[in-house]
Design an enzyme around this catalytic site. Structure first.
Site, PDB file in Angstrom:
ATOM      1  N   ALA A  63      48.440  36.869  42.905  1.00 15.57           N
ATOM      2  CA  ALA A  63      49.671  37.097  42.151  1.00 15.57           C
ATOM      3  C   ALA A  63      50.199  38.498  42.423  1.00 15.57           C
ATOM      4  O   ALA A  63      49.515  39.352  42.986  1.00 15.57           O
ATOM      5  CB  ALA A  63      49.403  36.913  40.657  1.00 15.57           C
ATOM      6  N   GLY A 102      46.038  32.775  43.345  1.00 17.23           N
ATOM      7  CA  GLY A 102      47.170  31.869  43.467  1.00 17.23           C
ATOM      8  C   GLY A 102      47.425  31.421  44.886  1.00 17.23           C
ATOM      9  O   GLY A 102      47.953  30.319  45.113  1.00 17.23           O
ATOM     10  N   GLU A 105      45.242  28.524  45.332  1.00 15.40           N
ATOM     11  CA  GLU A 105      45.750  27.416  44.521  1.00 15.40           C
ATOM     12  C   GLU A 105      46.949  26.747  45.189  1.00 15.40           C
ATOM     13  O   GLU A 105      47.106  25.520  45.098  1.00 15.40           O
ATOM     14  CB  GLU A 105      46.113  27.923  43.125  1.00 15.40           C
ATOM     15  N   GLU A 125      39.915  35.306  39.726  1.00 12.12           N
ATOM     16  CA  GLU A 125      40.527  35.542  38.415  1.00 12.12           C
ATOM     17  C   GLU A 125      39.508  35.933  37.345  1.00 12.12           C
ATOM     18  O   GLU A 125      39.867  36.612  36.377  1.00 12.12           O
ATOM     19  CB  GLU A 125      41.284  34.290  37.958  1.00 12.12           C
TER      20      GLU A 125
END
Length: 697
Positions: A63, A102, A105, A125
């Site tokens: 992120a 992310g 992901e 995370e």
């Protein structure tokens, strides 16, 4: 249309390219660009397959850190991942560099995944107090099962492409020409009229329900005592992947992410993340001309000197290790040799690497051999007379412009620098033991230290893979000043009724890996005893003095190395509380007329944290530390302060500065000077501010 994402259609293949330097962070511009292009692709009948790739050195590495802790503009990552997975044309992730958080992901939401053989993938995370919030807890277990998924999420460590291929995380690790391989895959899918392969529909990782449940149960057992609230939520969400419909699992993940992100642990962990990066911002780096450091000398081949030498060798520097006699030198060389042999045996390095590093090491007993090196790190015994003698010899042999760094933990660097002809070349490098493992390096700046020398120290720290923090000259600098306050608060409680084991237990419950008396025993009680004796001449006789540690040392009990300290070592059941120390404590209380009282874990923790934060505020008042977050970095990396607490200054912010100040005032009748709140507390409270507000000044 956002320029952070572009779309090119070639032979029926839509190539979505993310370009958001330096690490393609998934900020709003990238998310919006992906969302818009995916919407257009869905309506374009000429597009029959999609490739998702990134420019620059890496696939998205997570992120945008600037968005941490604040509401994100739509579309959020989970929405982008859902649209990506729902695409009616097959989507191939083309992974290079590091696909983290992310970024991974996004790849999980694609239908096929190819990666360069050098790529790494991970979900870190957990280290920021949250969990994967883009569907990772639901998609990853469907591909790789619970054991691998939980290992990746709970450790936060990335896996290599070959390992990812073996577990089913990716379809193929590509040896060369990744872009050519993904295009060939896209054309092959088109030729076979293949459709999408949504990860949510995959079941290979769910194929063994009993094994899945066993892995989840094992993770719960392994982390049963953790204080990290996000760990339990990660385990629950992964379990949900096998028990609940996909959409329900996604909703559970989203709720957990939102709750965790604003919680105190996530706030503290984000603070730690930014604090480390902020510590590198020092005034001396502006316009600095770095001094050349290609060769390093280390004076002192003991435990600390040998560790420093290893750290420098690991970073690729030729090192000359100097001792005063051949016996001491050979012992130091043997330590280094044994360290590398053990590393080879454990598979951390190969034999060639060991050979290369040892080839860069030269041993010597002749100070003249340091005449040509660019930097000398003095790591001799912590005694001012000994260090002055070494400084005098080095002053005679070191070349002009070479840096002289001292590894002192407490001594006055200005006083040492004043004894030689080149005080501007003198700086403190306070390594932490074991020096080749511990990441913290306090760079201590003397009153006459050349700013270029300071800047060079920070650049060197990066090469040594250390986290540098600037400190001014003061007894104990930042870390040991805070440590002294922590220990003194503990000593007062021991004299007033607590036992060392109770203090240790309470601080382990708080999150420290070891309590203060366990650490004292491990480090050697004689080290802190020597400091107390050195400071005896300047001690205020009105200040309360706890002599328990001195009386233990007078017995010859120095901790683990002598088999006895606050604990007794060598028994079958591990260390046990030393009954003779308890007798010494009882005798001290009797002599001082102290009626012992009980202490709760909460009171022990509050007194210790308040003492550390108060000492930190004093360090800021004295300009020994540049900013509160620097103090936290020192405590996190050098002293085992629990990272999910953020450090003593962040902990004080979260407790409330008024609460901490009132606690300090309530302790004042016992030891007035020690507990007297720093004026900085009142100043910040009056203006409605926190320590964190000082970090950007």
């Amino acid at each position: 249309m956002s320029e952070a994402v572009t779309c090119e259609v070639l032979d029926g293949v839509a190539i979505l390219t993310m370009d958001n330097p330096p690490v393609n962070a998934l900020g709003h511009a990238v998310r919006e660009g992906l969302w818009t292009h995916l919407g257009a692709i869905a309506q374009d009948d000429t597009v029959r397959a999609v490739i998702l790739r990134a420019e620059g050195r890496t696939f998205p590495a997570g992120a945008d850190v600037r968005e941490f802790g604040s509401p994100r503009a739509a579309p959020i990552l989970s929405q982008v991942c859902d649209r990506l997975e729902a695409c009616s044309k097959p989507v191939i992730a083309e992974i290079h560099g590091t696909a983290l958080g992310g970024g991974l992901e996004l790849a999980l939401a694609c239908h096929f995944r190819l990666a360069d053989k050098s790529a790494k993938m991970g979900l870190p995370e957990v280290n920021l107090g949250v969990l994967p919030g883009g569907g990772g807890t639901q998609r990853l277990p469907r591909l790789v099962g619970a054991e691998v998924a939980l290992d990746m999420m709970l450790s936060g460590k990335p896996v290599h492409a070959q390992q990812a291929e073996a577990t089913g995380l990716i379809d193929k690790a590509v040896n060369k020409n990744l872009r050519q391989a993904t295009m060939a895959t896209a054309r092959n899918l088109i030729a076979h009229n293949a459709g999408p392969r949504p990860t949510r529909a995959q079941t290979v990782g769910l194929g063994d329900p009993a094994g899945f449940a066993t892995a989840v149960a094992a993770a719960r057992t392994r982390h049963a005592t953790t204080q990290r609230v996000n760990i339990a939520r990660i385990i629950n969400c992964v379990e949900a992947a096998s028990l609940l419909p996909f959409e329900v699992g996604l909703a559970m993940e989203r709720q957990a992410f939102d709750e965790l992100e604003t919680g105190p642990q996530a706030v503290a962990l984000r603070h730690a993340f930014f604090a480390e990066r902020r510590a590198a911002k020092i005034p001396e780096r502006e316009g600095a001309t770095l001094r050349e450091v290609k060769t390093i000398g280390v004076v002192g081949a003991g435990t600390m000197g040998s560790g420093i030498a290893i750290s420098c060798l690991d970073a690729g520097f030729p090192v000359t290790l100097l001792e005063r006699n051949s016996e001491g030198l050979e012992a130091g060389l043997a330590k280094i040799r044994t360290n590398y042999e053990n590393s080879v045996a454990k598979g951390r390095i190969d034999a060639q690497t060991q050979s290369d590093r040892m080839a860069r090491l030269t041993g010597s007993t002749d100070m003249q051999d340091l005449g040509a090196v660019d930097l000398v790190i003095e790591a001799v015994f912590e005694d001012e007379t000994v260090k002055r003698d070494v400084f005098a010899q080095l002053d005679q042999v070191m070349r002009s412009g070479a840096i002289l760094a001292t590894n002192t933990s407490y001594l006055d660097i200005d006083a040492l620098a004043a004894t030689i002809s080149r005080p501007e070349d003198v700086v403190g490098y306070h390594f932490f033991s074991p020096a080749h493992i511990m990441k913290l390096l306090e760079v201590v700046v003397g009153s006459k230290t050349d700013p270029n020398v300071v800047a060079t120290g920070f650049a060197l720290a990066k090469k040594l893979r250390k986290v540098p923090v600037r400190a001014g000259v003061a007894d104990g600098f930042i870390g040991n000043r805070i440590l002294a306050a922590y220990r003194l608060a503990a000593d007062f409680m021991v004299e007033d009724g607590a036992t060392p084991a109770q203090i240790d237990h309470a601080m382990r419950v708080y999150g420290f890996p070891l309590g203060p008396y366990q650490v004292l025993d491990m480090a050697g009680l004689d080290i802190s005893w020597a400091r107390r004796k050195r400071l005896a001449a300047v001690r205020n006789p009105k200040d309360r003095y706890v002599a328990i540690g001195d009386k233990i040392c007078e017995k010859g009990w120095f901790g683990q190395k002598t088999g006895r300290g606050y604990y007794v070592y060598g028994g079958e059941n591990g260390p046990i509380e030393n009954p003779d120390v308890l007798a010494i404590i009882d005798a001290e209380r009797l002599e001082k007329g102290i009626a012992p009282r009980s202490f709760s874990d909460d009171e022990i923790q509050m007194r210790c944290v308040a003492a550390m934060a108060n000492e930190g505020a004093r360090l800021l008042d004295e300009a020994v530390a540049l900013r509160p977050s620097d103090i936290d970095v020192v405590e996190l990396y050098g002293y085992g302060y629990p990272r999910h607490r953020g450090g003593p200054m962040m902990a004080a912010d979260q407790l409330g500065l008024l609460t901490v100040e009132n606690a300090l005032k309530s302790y004042q009748p016992e030891e007035r000077q020690f507990w007297s709140p720093s004026p900085l507390f009142a100043e910040l409270i009056k203006n409605g501010r926190h320590f964190s507000d000082l970090n950007e000044q």
